[in-house]
Design a protein around this motif. Structure first.
Motif, PDB file in Angstrom:
ATOM      1  N   SER A  69       4.230  51.610  14.790  1.00  0.00           N
ATOM      2  CA  SER A  69       4.953  50.977  13.821  1.00  0.00           C
ATOM      3  C   SER A  69       4.508  52.004  12.363  1.00  0.00           C
ATOM      4  N   ALA A  70       3.412  52.857  12.682  1.00  0.00           N
ATOM      5  CA  ALA A  70       2.786  53.513  11.055  1.00  0.00           C
ATOM      6  C   ALA A  70       3.031  55.018  11.380  1.00  0.00           C
ATOM      7  N   THR A  71       4.270  55.151  12.429  1.00  0.00           N
ATOM      8  CA  THR A  71       4.613  56.541  12.369  1.00  0.00           C
ATOM      9  C   THR A  71       6.148  56.184  11.857  1.00  0.00           C
ATOM     10  N   ALA A  72       6.805  55.479  12.477  1.00  0.00           N
ATOM     11  CA  ALA A  72       7.552  54.971  11.572  1.00  0.00           C
ATOM     12  C   ALA A  72       8.355  55.061  10.311  1.00  0.00           C
ATOM     13  N   ALA A  73       6.719  54.347   9.312  1.00  0.00           N
ATOM     14  CA  ALA A  73       6.628  54.590   8.212  1.00  0.00           C
ATOM     15  C   ALA A  73       6.715  55.630   7.532  1.00  0.00           C
ATOM     16  N   VAL A  74       6.033  56.193   8.635  1.00  0.00           N
ATOM     17  CA  VAL A  74       5.858  58.012   8.019  1.00  0.00           C
ATOM     18  C   VAL A  74       7.559  58.607   8.018  1.00  0.00           C
ATOM     19  N   GLY A  75       8.255  58.254   9.269  1.00  0.00           N
ATOM     20  CA  GLY A  75       9.442  58.939   9.095  1.00  0.00           C
ATOM     21  C   GLY A  75      10.291  58.609   8.236  1.00  0.00           C
ATOM     22  N   MET A  76       9.876  57.123   7.583  1.00  0.00           N
ATOM     23  CA  MET A  76      11.160  57.324   6.369  1.00  0.00           C
ATOM     24  C   MET A  76      10.393  57.466   5.363  1.00  0.00           C
ATOM     25  N   LEU A  77       9.231  58.269   5.196  1.00  0.00           N
ATOM     26  CA  LEU A  77       8.701  59.239   4.152  1.00  0.00           C
ATOM     27  C   LEU A  77       9.816  60.909   3.914  1.00  0.00           C
ATOM     28  N   ALA A  78       9.776  60.965   5.273  1.00  0.00           N
ATOM     29  CA  ALA A  78      10.045  61.919   5.757  1.00  0.00           C
ATOM     30  C   ALA A  78      11.668  62.399   5.242  1.00  0.00           C
ATOM     31  N   PHE A  79      12.160  60.873   5.917  1.00  0.00           N
ATOM     32  CA  PHE A  79      13.106  60.844   5.025  1.00  0.00           C
ATOM     33  C   PHE A  79      13.566  60.803   3.710  1.00  0.00           C
ATOM     34  N   LEU A  80      12.285  60.246   2.777  1.00  0.00           N
ATOM     35  CA  LEU A  80      12.921  60.458   1.634  1.00  0.00           C
ATOM     36  C   LEU A  80      12.161  62.056   0.725  1.00  0.00           C
ATOM     37  N   TRP A  81      12.236  63.000   1.731  1.00  0.00           N
ATOM     38  CA  TRP A  81      11.493  64.398   2.010  1.00  0.00           C
ATOM     39  C   TRP A  81      13.231  64.863   1.982  1.00  0.00           C
ATOM     40  N   PHE A  82      14.121  64.094   2.418  1.00  0.00           N
ATOM     41  CA  PHE A  82      15.204  64.801   3.148  1.00  0.00           C
ATOM     42  C   PHE A  82      15.727  64.505   2.181  1.00  0.00           C
TER      43      PHE A  82
END
Length: 230
Positions: A69-82
């Motif tokens: 779950s924490a990894t998926a949240a980090v993925g959302m932050l990576a999406f924000l960077w994108f």
């Protein structure tokens, strides 16, 4: 000196394109890998009963699910960077006024905020063995409805980004129409969220993120400024 300055400027834009591509692909992996892993716990459909929801959260009361779950949240932050990097490119391609790329960025912020802040499932997994079935189905529905509402923001991002690409004529027009079609469909399926129809536009959108990311990484050409008449 002017020539060297121009070269450095083009190199910076090409570097930004590579970063955009990397962030998009990384975001897709960080979101889908943990979510796919969690789904192997026997995730029921959107219309799950109390007992099914409670059993799902009981099965997920483990350390690896918390990490996923924490990894998926980090993925959302990576999406924000994108999204931030992409809309910077789009502003250059779109030209003034840059309202489409601005709408895309604000929409992406809403998507990322949902992915990082919404902790309904995380809380339910955390005490899955102690969870009452009524609370379990509430947490399950809250997470699913929040996810469905996020399709609206994701669709808005896709439409605005695609429109900016088309208006700027930086790349082939189908690069812009692809996310627009996915975005319109994402908004439409919000009104029939209980079924599995949503998976089609959802995966079509993320397929565009991957394909566009590869395009930017493999052939960074420094997205040209908007063409002006005359």
């Amino acid at each position: 000196m002017t020539g060297d300055s121009g070269v450095r400027k083009r190199d910076k834009w090409r570097e930004l394109e590579r970063v955009t591509g990397i962030a998009g692909i990384l975001a897709t992996l960080l979101i889908f890998v943990p979510i796919t892993a969690i789904s192997t716990l026997g995730e029921p459909g959107f219309d799950a009963s109390r007992e099914e929801a409670a059993e799902f959260f009981q099965n997920g009361d483990t350390a690896w699910v918390s990490a996923a779950s924490a990894t998926a949240a980090v993925g959302m932050l990576a999406f924000l960077w994108f999204a931030a990097a992409l809309t910077t490119l789009l502003r250059r391609a779109e030209g003034e006024p840059t309202w489409r790329s601005t709408v895309a960025l604000v929409s992406a912020v809403l998507v990322a905020a949902y992915g990082v802040i919404d902790a309904s499932w995380d809380a339910a997994f955390n005490r899955g063995d102690e969870l009452d079935s009524g609370v379990a189905v509430f947490a399950f529905d809250l997470g699913n409805l929040g996810f469905a509402n996020a399709w609206l923001a994701l669709g808005s991002f896709a439409i605005a980004a695609g429109w900016a690409l088309i208006s700027g004529r930086a790349l082939a027009r189908w690069w812009g129409w692809w996310p627009i079609v996915a975005g319109v469909a994402l908004i439409a399926v919000r009104f029939a969220w209980e079924g599995f129809t949503w998976t089609v536009p959802y995966f079509v959108f993320w397929a565009w993120v991957i394909a566009f990311g590869i395009r930017l990484m493999a052939r960074p050409t420094a997205v040209a400024p908007a063409r002006r008449p005359g």
